[in-house]
Design a protein around this motif. Sequence first.
Motif, PDB file in Angstrom:
ATOM      1  N   MET A 178      45.722 -37.720  15.356  1.00  0.00           N
ATOM      2  CA  MET A 178      44.824 -38.840  15.967  1.00  0.00           C
ATOM      3  C   MET A 178      45.488 -39.588  17.131  1.00  0.00           C
ATOM      4  O   MET A 178      46.718 -40.114  17.125  1.00  0.00           O
ATOM      5  CB  MET A 178      44.597 -39.764  14.714  1.00  0.00           C
ATOM      6  CG  MET A 178      43.476 -39.265  13.950  1.00  0.00           C
ATOM      7  SD  MET A 178      41.793 -39.295  14.892  1.00  0.00           S
ATOM      8  CE  MET A 178      40.814 -38.548  13.243  1.00  0.00           C
ATOM      9  N   ASP A 226      44.258 -42.381  20.632  1.00  0.00           N
ATOM     10  CA  ASP A 226      43.261 -42.918  21.650  1.00  0.00           C
ATOM     11  C   ASP A 226      43.651 -42.729  22.994  1.00  0.00           C
ATOM     12  O   ASP A 226      44.810 -42.384  23.125  1.00  0.00           O
ATOM     13  CB  ASP A 226      42.862 -44.315  21.291  1.00  0.00           C
ATOM     14  CG  ASP A 226      42.347 -44.605  20.093  1.00  0.00           C
ATOM     15  OD1 ASP A 226      41.632 -43.788  19.369  1.00  0.00           O
ATOM     16  OD2 ASP A 226      42.526 -45.786  19.392  1.00  0.00           O
ATOM     17  N   ARG A 238      40.364 -39.731  19.578  1.00  0.00           N
ATOM     18  CA  ARG A 238      39.247 -40.183  18.683  1.00  0.00           C
ATOM     19  C   ARG A 238      38.421 -41.471  19.456  1.00  0.00           C
ATOM     20  O   ARG A 238      37.356 -41.201  19.253  1.00  0.00           O
ATOM     21  CB  ARG A 238      40.220 -41.059  17.658  1.00  0.00           C
ATOM     22  CG  ARG A 238      39.214 -41.475  16.614  1.00  0.00           C
ATOM     23  CD  ARG A 238      40.014 -42.130  15.709  1.00  0.00           C
ATOM     24  NE  ARG A 238      40.696 -43.448  15.898  1.00  0.00           N
ATOM     25  CZ  ARG A 238      41.602 -44.286  15.347  1.00  0.00           C
ATOM     26  NH1 ARG A 238      41.711 -43.879  14.081  1.00  0.00           N
ATOM     27  NH2 ARG A 238      42.419 -45.129  15.748  1.00  0.00           N
TER      28      ARG A 238
END
Length: 301
Positions: free
Chosen positions: A1, A3, A42
């Motif tokens: 995960m 960003d 994500r």
Amino acid sequence: MYDAVVLAGGAARRLGGADKPGVRVGGRALLDRVLAACAGARDTVVVAAPRPTARPVTWAHEDPPGGGPLAALDAGLRHTTAEHVVVLSADLPFLEERTVGRLLGTLRTSAADGVLLTDPEGRDQPLVAAYAAPRLREALALLTDRHEGLAGLPLRRLIAELNLTRVSDPVASFDCDTWDDIATARARIREHGHVLDEWISAVKDDLGIDLDVDTRLLLDLARDAAHGVDRPAAPLTTFLVGYAAARAGGGPEAVAEAARKAEALAARWAEESAGKDQISGTRPQPDVAPDATPDTRPDAG
């Protein structure tokens, strides 16, 4: 995960004030090319004025407007929650997902605060990097307190506050600051060995298709249809394969199955055209009834 924060503002003075994120290389806007490279994020935050993009993003803007890269980074980071964040500029025509994965992989196996690319001259590229988000926030907060804000501060101030690891990648770190850079990028992607992948990526972006398929399989099918049937059969057959795959639910498996059936049909067609029996490899016999017997009449012939 992870960003992603993409910085897509700036005046682009060396491009004469042109809309740099919207400049097309290989038929795709530079911003869309970068968004494709961080498609695994994500959440993706773009710090710039909203515009149409090939992928959904969250938009942010720095305060004050035009406050520079650190202010923009701080604004984008406020919309992220992952432990790791990839920070990118919007002018990287050759950045790919595997490079982003390499940055993240190196970060996760090291004790560093971040991992950034270096260009061919060994210069740091802090806007092609992966960072530990908590440490990045701490460094930005420290600089904010020390300088009473981030507006106008250069990126090197941030780099000095972090423990960083470097990774060399002369191609992925190539950015487009001038029209000569744009021309170089446009020429490179049309080189043999790049052009097909670039074209397929551009088509998928424009058609809104996010599907990885075996292009070699489809090219083989098109070749066999052209040679064994007729040249126009190649594009029409591959279109029908795509249509059939979509009706079957889509996905790489559906494409492969439809292509397999069409490939088998093209092979049968070619064998018949050559006058060869598909099973025995001999010329087919004239059609006769299964129980037929030779005609023995004197005038038979």
